[in-house]
Enzyme design. Structure first.
Site, mmCIF file in Angstrom:
data_model
loop_
_atom_site.group_PDB
_atom_site.id
_atom_site.type_symbol
_atom_site.label_atom_id
_atom_site.label_comp_id
_atom_site.label_asym_id
_atom_site.label_seq_id
_atom_site.Cartn_x
_atom_site.Cartn_y
_atom_site.Cartn_z
ATOM 1 N N ASP A 100 8.653 59.120 1.878
ATOM 2 C CA ASP A 100 7.845 59.455 3.052
ATOM 3 C C ASP A 100 7.756 60.971 3.194
ATOM 4 O O ASP A 100 8.697 61.698 2.873
ATOM 5 C CB ASP A 100 8.403 58.808 4.315
ATOM 6 C CG ASP A 100 9.848 59.189 4.607
ATOM 7 O OD1 ASP A 100 10.671 59.088 3.676
ATOM 8 O OD2 ASP A 100 10.156 59.582 5.753
ATOM 9 N N GLU A 165 12.840 58.253 5.761
ATOM 10 C CA GLU A 165 13.945 59.216 5.895
ATOM 11 C C GLU A 165 13.643 60.269 6.948
ATOM 12 O O GLU A 165 14.555 60.727 7.656
ATOM 13 C CB GLU A 165 14.207 59.905 4.540
ATOM 14 C CG GLU A 165 15.428 60.821 4.516
ATOM 15 C CD GLU A 165 15.156 62.249 4.985
ATOM 16 O OE1 GLU A 165 16.125 62.975 5.259
ATOM 17 O OE2 GLU A 165 13.961 62.633 5.076
#
Length: 429
Positions: A100, A165
């Site tokens: 991400d 994350e």
């Protein structure tokens, strides 16, 4: 072995750089990680790994006390894991990376499209290049090298490619709960090739400050929440100073503020001619490796409740905890994996590595505290360009870091000698 690995790297470099471009060209902001995860899963299959691709939705995951995300629907955000099984008798290692990325922000500040993967002067540009798709490439190179060179390891190598994350680590939590843990872990976040045995944790908070509304023409009849917010901010600044004066860990000696309290947003009031009766401040508070989240919550709440101000004593600010949180984590600097990585760093670079504490949170905290997998953060890329316009990564550093990580894996997991190696050993004797 180093020579063999370096020859293999030279051969693989064009293909690997092209794959990094493909990863960067996939916009994988949160909620949109599917395409890049499918790309990584296919790569793992191509190199001969069995792949586990799943969409975390288990009750154990969503109700876990350390679950932290801005959403509960991960249908477009799968996790990917793969394992190279060892023969037994060795130690296992997790290789953890996230896909991400944060949004690109104001596009006009970028010289190239944020998802172009443009290469210039040995640097690859694009959102996520340094944080942390370049690091992920290190891990994929490690997996592929072990497979291509037919290295038979004694311990398992467990690969994570996780989502979410950037807002607290839900992807790594899901991997842990699925059983993908090990004796230790390496996370190639952008450390500028420094080795971080300790990672700061952090939490997001809101402080609600209350006043009394009145007409702006007779503002003296009210109490401005905005003016009281200044008192609160000053108290938060004093708390930050107190908390950082307590830190004596030498790993933090070069970091000006080891555990900052950042105030990132302020809002309130509803009319220019009215005294504001409520102001809300949002911020992030750092958590030292030797602290718990609960201890830090209590310290901020107690400080807000004890501000020496006539109005605030009777109308105390209300603290709210919301959004992202990162657990702190640390590994003993004398841990064997640390020693092996330091040795391999020096073998390849010819220099002693810089050992510091991480100034930001990583998924290493979750791996350490929940997965019982002590973690080291070490990778290419620099934080000074992560989340910035024109984010980039130096390509040569990726391959340098990958070689260090591969050799460390071999040392840590143990290698069974192949037939040709056995024959060579006999001749040497």
């Amino acid at each position: 072995m180093l020579e063999e690995i370096q020859k293999w790297m030279i051969k693989k470099k064009p293909e690997a750089v092209s794959f990094l471009q493909q990863m960067v060209r996939k916009n994988s902001e949160q909620g949109n990680e599917k395409e890049v995860q499918l790309l990584i899963a296919e790569k793992l299959k191509d190199i001969g790994c069995e792949v586990d691709l799943w969409h975390p939705d288990e009750e154990e995951f969503l109700l876990h006390p350390y679950f932290c995300a801005t959403r509960t629907d991960f249908s477009n955000s799968p996790n990917v894991a793969a394992v190279i099984k060892g023969t037994g008798g060795g130690r296992s290692v997790v290789l953890n990376g996230h896909v991400d990325v944060v949004p690109p922000g104001d596009i006009s500040q970028w010289k190239n499209d944020p998802y172009s993967g443009t290469i210039k002067d040995g640097k690859l540009y694009g959102r996520g290049a340094t944080d942390m798709k370049g690091g992920n490439l290190c891990l994929l190179l490690a997996m592929e090298c072990i497979k291509d060179l037919k290295l038979e390891l004694k311990g398992d190598v467990i690969f994570h490619s996780v989502m979410e994350e950037e807002s607290g680590g839900a992807g790594t939590l899901a991997a842990i709960l699925r059983g993908y843990t090990a004796d230790a872990a390496i996370i190639p976040e952008p450390t500028n090739m420094k080795i971080f045995p300790s990672q700061q944790g952090s939490m997001w908070f809101r402080v609600h400050i209350f006043g009394r509304s009145a007409h702006g023409g007779t503002r003296y009849e009210g109490v401005s929440a905005l003016e009281k917010a200044i008192v609160v901010i000053q108290e938060i600044q004093r708390l930050e100073k107190t908390r950082n004066e307590r830190i004596t860990d030498p790993l933090y000696e070069k970091i000006p503020i080891p555990v900052p309290i950042n105030l990132g947003k302020i809002s309130g009031g509803d009319w220019p001619s009215s005294v504001p009766d409520c102001i809300v401040i949002e911020g992030r508070i750092g958590v030292a490796p030797n602290e718990t989240l609960e201890q830090v919550r209590n310290e901020l709440e107690d400080r807000m409740a004890s501000i020496q101000d006539d109005w605030l004593i009777n109308h105390p600010p209300r603290v709210e905890w919301f959004g992202a949180q990162w657990l702190p984590g640390s590994i003993d600097p004398e841990h064997e994996l640390m020693q092996l990585l330091k040795k391999r760093f020096k073998d390849i670079s010819g220099a002693e590595p810089v050992i510091e504490a991480s100034p930001w949170g990583t998924d290493g905290g979750l791996l350490t505290a929940v997965g019982h997998t002590p973690s080291i953060v070490f990778g290419p890329g620099v934080t000074s360009v992560a989340h910035y316009p024109d984010e980039y990564i130096e390509l040569d550093k990726i391959f340098e870091a990958a070689a260090m990580i591969i050799l460390t894996i071999l040392d840590w997991c143990g290698v069974n000698h192949q037939p040709q190696q056995k024959e060579l050993l006999k001749k040497e004797k």
